[in-house]
Scaffold this motif. Sequence first.
Motif, PDB file in Angstrom:
ATOM      1  N   UNK A  16      83.292  99.688 -53.411  1.00 48.30           N
ATOM      2  CA  UNK A  16      82.993  98.405 -52.762  1.00 48.30           C
ATOM      3  C   UNK A  16      81.505  98.100 -52.811  1.00 48.30           C
ATOM      4  N   UNK A  17      80.674  99.137 -52.706  1.00 48.66           N
ATOM      5  CA  UNK A  17      79.224  98.922 -52.832  1.00 48.66           C
ATOM      6  C   UNK A  17      78.894  98.412 -54.226  1.00 48.66           C
ATOM      7  N   UNK A  18      79.588  98.950 -55.240  1.00 45.61           N
ATOM      8  CA  UNK A  18      79.388  98.495 -56.617  1.00 45.61           C
ATOM      9  C   UNK A  18      79.800  97.029 -56.775  1.00 45.61           C
ATOM     10  N   UNK A  19      80.910  96.659 -56.147  1.00 45.12           N
ATOM     11  CA  UNK A  19      81.380  95.276 -56.226  1.00 45.12           C
ATOM     12  C   UNK A  19      80.404  94.321 -55.544  1.00 45.12           C
ATOM     13  N   UNK A  20      79.833  94.751 -54.439  1.00 43.53           N
ATOM     14  CA  UNK A  20      78.857  93.893 -53.743  1.00 43.53           C
ATOM     15  C   UNK A  20      77.580  93.740 -54.567  1.00 43.53           C
ATOM     16  N   UNK A  21      77.177  94.791 -55.251  1.00 41.74           N
ATOM     17  CA  UNK A  21      75.955  94.726 -56.063  1.00 41.74           C
ATOM     18  C   UNK A  21      76.138  93.811 -57.273  1.00 41.74           C
ATOM     19  N   UNK A  22      77.382  93.665 -57.761  1.00 41.16           N
ATOM     20  CA  UNK A  22      77.640  92.901 -58.982  1.00 41.16           C
ATOM     21  C   UNK A  22      78.165  91.493 -58.734  1.00 41.16           C
ATOM     22  N   UNK A  23      78.378  91.125 -57.461  1.00 42.99           N
ATOM     23  CA  UNK A  23      78.924  89.787 -57.210  1.00 42.99           C
ATOM     24  C   UNK A  23      77.875  88.720 -57.526  1.00 42.99           C
TER      25      UNK A  23
ATOM     26  N   UNK B 153      74.252  88.916 -54.223  1.00 44.46           N
ATOM     27  CA  UNK B 153      74.466  90.344 -54.516  1.00 44.46           C
ATOM     28  C   UNK B 153      73.678  91.214 -53.539  1.00 44.46           C
ATOM     29  N   UNK B 154      74.235  92.352 -53.209  1.00 45.72           N
ATOM     30  CA  UNK B 154      73.637  93.227 -52.187  1.00 45.72           C
ATOM     31  C   UNK B 154      73.610  94.664 -52.690  1.00 45.72           C
ATOM     32  N   UNK B 155      72.409  95.225 -52.773  1.00 45.46           N
ATOM     33  CA  UNK B 155      72.254  96.608 -53.223  1.00 45.46           C
ATOM     34  C   UNK B 155      72.365  97.541 -52.016  1.00 45.46           C
ATOM     35  N   UNK B 156      73.424  98.348 -51.984  1.00 40.90           N
ATOM     36  CA  UNK B 156      73.671  99.214 -50.827  1.00 40.90           C
ATOM     37  C   UNK B 156      73.275 100.657 -51.118  1.00 40.90           C
ATOM     38  N   UNK B 157      73.569 101.118 -52.336  1.00 36.23           N
ATOM     39  CA  UNK B 157      73.202 102.490 -52.707  1.00 36.23           C
ATOM     40  C   UNK B 157      72.272 102.439 -53.914  1.00 36.23           C
ATOM     41  N   UNK B 158      71.388 103.419 -54.079  1.00 36.58           N
ATOM     42  CA  UNK B 158      70.482 103.448 -55.234  1.00 36.58           C
ATOM     43  C   UNK B 158      71.266 103.546 -56.548  1.00 36.58           C
ATOM     44  N   UNK B 159      70.690 103.018 -57.605  1.00 35.51           N
ATOM     45  CA  UNK B 159      71.365 103.022 -58.908  1.00 35.51           C
ATOM     46  C   UNK B 159      71.770 104.422 -59.348  1.00 35.51           C
ATOM     47  N   UNK B 160      70.895 105.398 -59.080  1.00 36.17           N
ATOM     48  CA  UNK B 160      71.170 106.756 -59.545  1.00 36.17           C
ATOM     49  C   UNK B 160      72.315 107.433 -58.762  1.00 36.17           C
TER      50      UNK B 160
ATOM     51  N   UNK C 182      86.136  98.382 -43.146  1.00 38.24           N
ATOM     52  CA  UNK C 182      87.179  97.714 -43.921  1.00 38.24           C
ATOM     53  C   UNK C 182      87.848  96.585 -43.142  1.00 38.24           C
ATOM     54  N   UNK C 183      87.710  96.616 -41.826  1.00 39.02           N
ATOM     55  CA  UNK C 183      88.270  95.556 -40.985  1.00 39.02           C
ATOM     56  C   UNK C 183      87.228  94.500 -40.622  1.00 39.02           C
ATOM     57  N   UNK C 184      86.051  94.606 -41.219  1.00 35.45           N
ATOM     58  CA  UNK C 184      85.043  93.569 -41.001  1.00 35.45           C
ATOM     59  C   UNK C 184      84.136  93.803 -39.817  1.00 35.45           C
ATOM     60  N   UNK C 185      84.082  95.035 -39.310  1.00 31.04           N
ATOM     61  CA  UNK C 185      83.208  95.349 -38.176  1.00 31.04           C
ATOM     62  C   UNK C 185      82.047  96.200 -38.676  1.00 31.04           C
ATOM     63  N   UNK C 186      80.828  95.708 -38.522  1.00 29.37           N
ATOM     64  CA  UNK C 186      79.658  96.430 -39.002  1.00 29.37           C
ATOM     65  C   UNK C 186      79.339  96.074 -40.450  1.00 29.37           C
ATOM     66  N   UNK C 187      78.252  96.656 -40.951  1.00 34.92           N
ATOM     67  CA  UNK C 187      77.839  96.431 -42.334  1.00 34.92           C
ATOM     68  C   UNK C 187      77.537  97.770 -42.996  1.00 34.92           C
ATOM     69  N   UNK C 188      77.743  97.875 -44.330  1.00 38.59           N
ATOM     70  CA  UNK C 188      77.545  99.154 -45.020  1.00 38.59           C
ATOM     71  C   UNK C 188      76.149  99.732 -44.858  1.00 38.59           C
ATOM     72  N   UNK C 189      75.134  98.852 -44.855  1.00 41.46           N
ATOM     73  CA  UNK C 189      73.756  99.357 -44.752  1.00 41.46           C
ATOM     74  C   UNK C 189      73.126  99.014 -43.411  1.00 41.46           C
ATOM     75  N   UNK C 190      73.955  98.712 -42.423  1.00 44.47           N
ATOM     76  CA  UNK C 190      73.444  98.419 -41.082  1.00 44.47           C
ATOM     77  C   UNK C 190      73.593  99.607 -40.156  1.00 44.47           C
ATOM     78  N   UNK C 191      73.255  99.429 -38.875  1.00 49.03           N
ATOM     79  CA  UNK C 191      73.382 100.520 -37.896  1.00 49.03           C
ATOM     80  C   UNK C 191      74.834 100.977 -37.785  1.00 49.03           C
ATOM     81  N   UNK C 192      75.022 102.281 -37.587  1.00 48.94           N
ATOM     82  CA  UNK C 192      76.374 102.811 -37.446  1.00 48.94           C
ATOM     83  C   UNK C 192      76.933 102.458 -36.075  1.00 48.94           C
ATOM     84  N   UNK C 193      78.160 101.979 -36.050  1.00 51.47           N
ATOM     85  CA  UNK C 193      78.827 101.662 -34.790  1.00 51.47           C
ATOM     86  C   UNK C 193      79.604 102.863 -34.259  1.00 51.47           C
TER      87      UNK C 193
END
Length: 507
Positions: A42-49, A53-60, A232-243
């Motif tokens: 899903x992080x890959x899909x967000x980076x390529x939309x 586009x949103x970069x969540x994890x480093x390319x490497x 996956x249910x839309x609560x929080x963000x991948x690169x935001x604070x952990x809930x």
Amino acid sequence: MSNVDPRRLVQKLWNYCDVLRDDGVSTIDYVEQLTFLLFLKMADERAKREIKPEQIVPDELSWQTLLDTDGDDLEVQYRKILTGLAHEPGTLGTIFRKAQNKIQDPAKLKRLIVDLIDKEKWSQAGVDVKGDAYEELLAKGAEDTKSGAGQYFTPRALTAAMVDCMLPTPDDTITDPACGTGGFLLAAYEHIQRHHGAALTPDQRRRLAHGAIHGTELVDGTARLAAMNMLLHGIGTPNGPSLIEVRDALGKKPERRASLVLANPPFGRSSSIRMVGEDGRATREEREIERDDFWATTANKQLNFVQHIASLLEIDGRAAVVLPDNVLFEGGAGEVIRRRLLKQYDLHTLLRLPTGIFYAGGVKANVLFFERKRAREEPWTTKLWVYDFRTNQHFTLKQNPLRREHLQDFVDCYLPGKDRAERVANERFRAFGYDELIARDKVNLDITWLKDASLEDADALLPPEVIAQEIVEDLEAALREFTAIAEALSSRTTTTTVDEPAQEGSA
């Protein structure tokens, strides 16, 4: 609107679990590996939309690096990703915290990546579809009794009924201090979306998605499942604070209070710490929790969670908590806590649960519903309404599972959102006054009045397999109690022995 069927997704992913099980990958390990890989996809899909586009994890450390490698290099790269992302902050760090690769065959790992996950567009599947699919996977994981994952999973029918009684609102601050895979938090969120979704303001939407709903979980592996489940249910963000906070909720006083607590604290009577001395001998020390906001000091986990949740609530806050029978009748600290709860809080409803509904066997449990009130001299509890859903009720996980409609009569009797003065007693639902409760020996709240039909009528006897299962559950419950007592006695004996000076000439 997506036309992707969550059941098809689940079946597609689940079929591969049987292949990996032959390699020693347990059900819960498989779900955990899916969690890592789905997040990366899903992080890959967000980076390529194309739009934002949103970069969540480093390319490497990206999903693409897994697609570009094979064989031993794939295994090495996967481990590198897991190790690297474990040090990231927020949700990312919670999901990958202490992550390990459990799929040792690179060919099978490659097939999981390419054939099963990469071919789906998870970000386009819709929050409801991918969230439902993931919850189905968690439910299947809970069915694996050998993994012990069932203790983190509350039956959905019970969760739904509790939420329907508590009526969460967009303005609530909702928490679960022992959140497991996040079932209560998600059920509360979905209830709000279903009943208030069209009227939610932008501020309310932001608040619900970014902190108004949060949980605490002690076990790293379970916390990552909860964090992913919420994401996956839309609560929080991948690169935001952990809930989902990973720690022992009982370890310190709450830093923030909640208006609604929904919880099913872990099963087991007492907490203990295994300690290994310099001589290599292992001892178990009973772990009593001492906090100045607690009414009594005890090693009983459930009694400590009752006190923690009571402290966690803000004024007029409400709680619904699944607790084992011993909380209702245990003496000593248990009696102190029940007296305080009845006097200082409004303990208004108790639901006695049937056996056979939990994945962990030998569990006899109840749901306590109570509210925190301002300090006053008079007791806040005037009536405790008890609903006996245990006597003459028999469920099994496979042949006769608990469904939401089975609890509808209780919900109707509860009168969600209405004045409790309007409640009406029936065969299973009775009220007991404060004076009557306090006068009971040790303030015992283990109250029954219905007669077991099978004891009076031979024709009402249950099938042999159900009777056998109930005997097994009774024995397992008794064994849990005896084990806890034995550990407590052993820890005291060991402590005395360790404290005594060694005899001259002894080894």
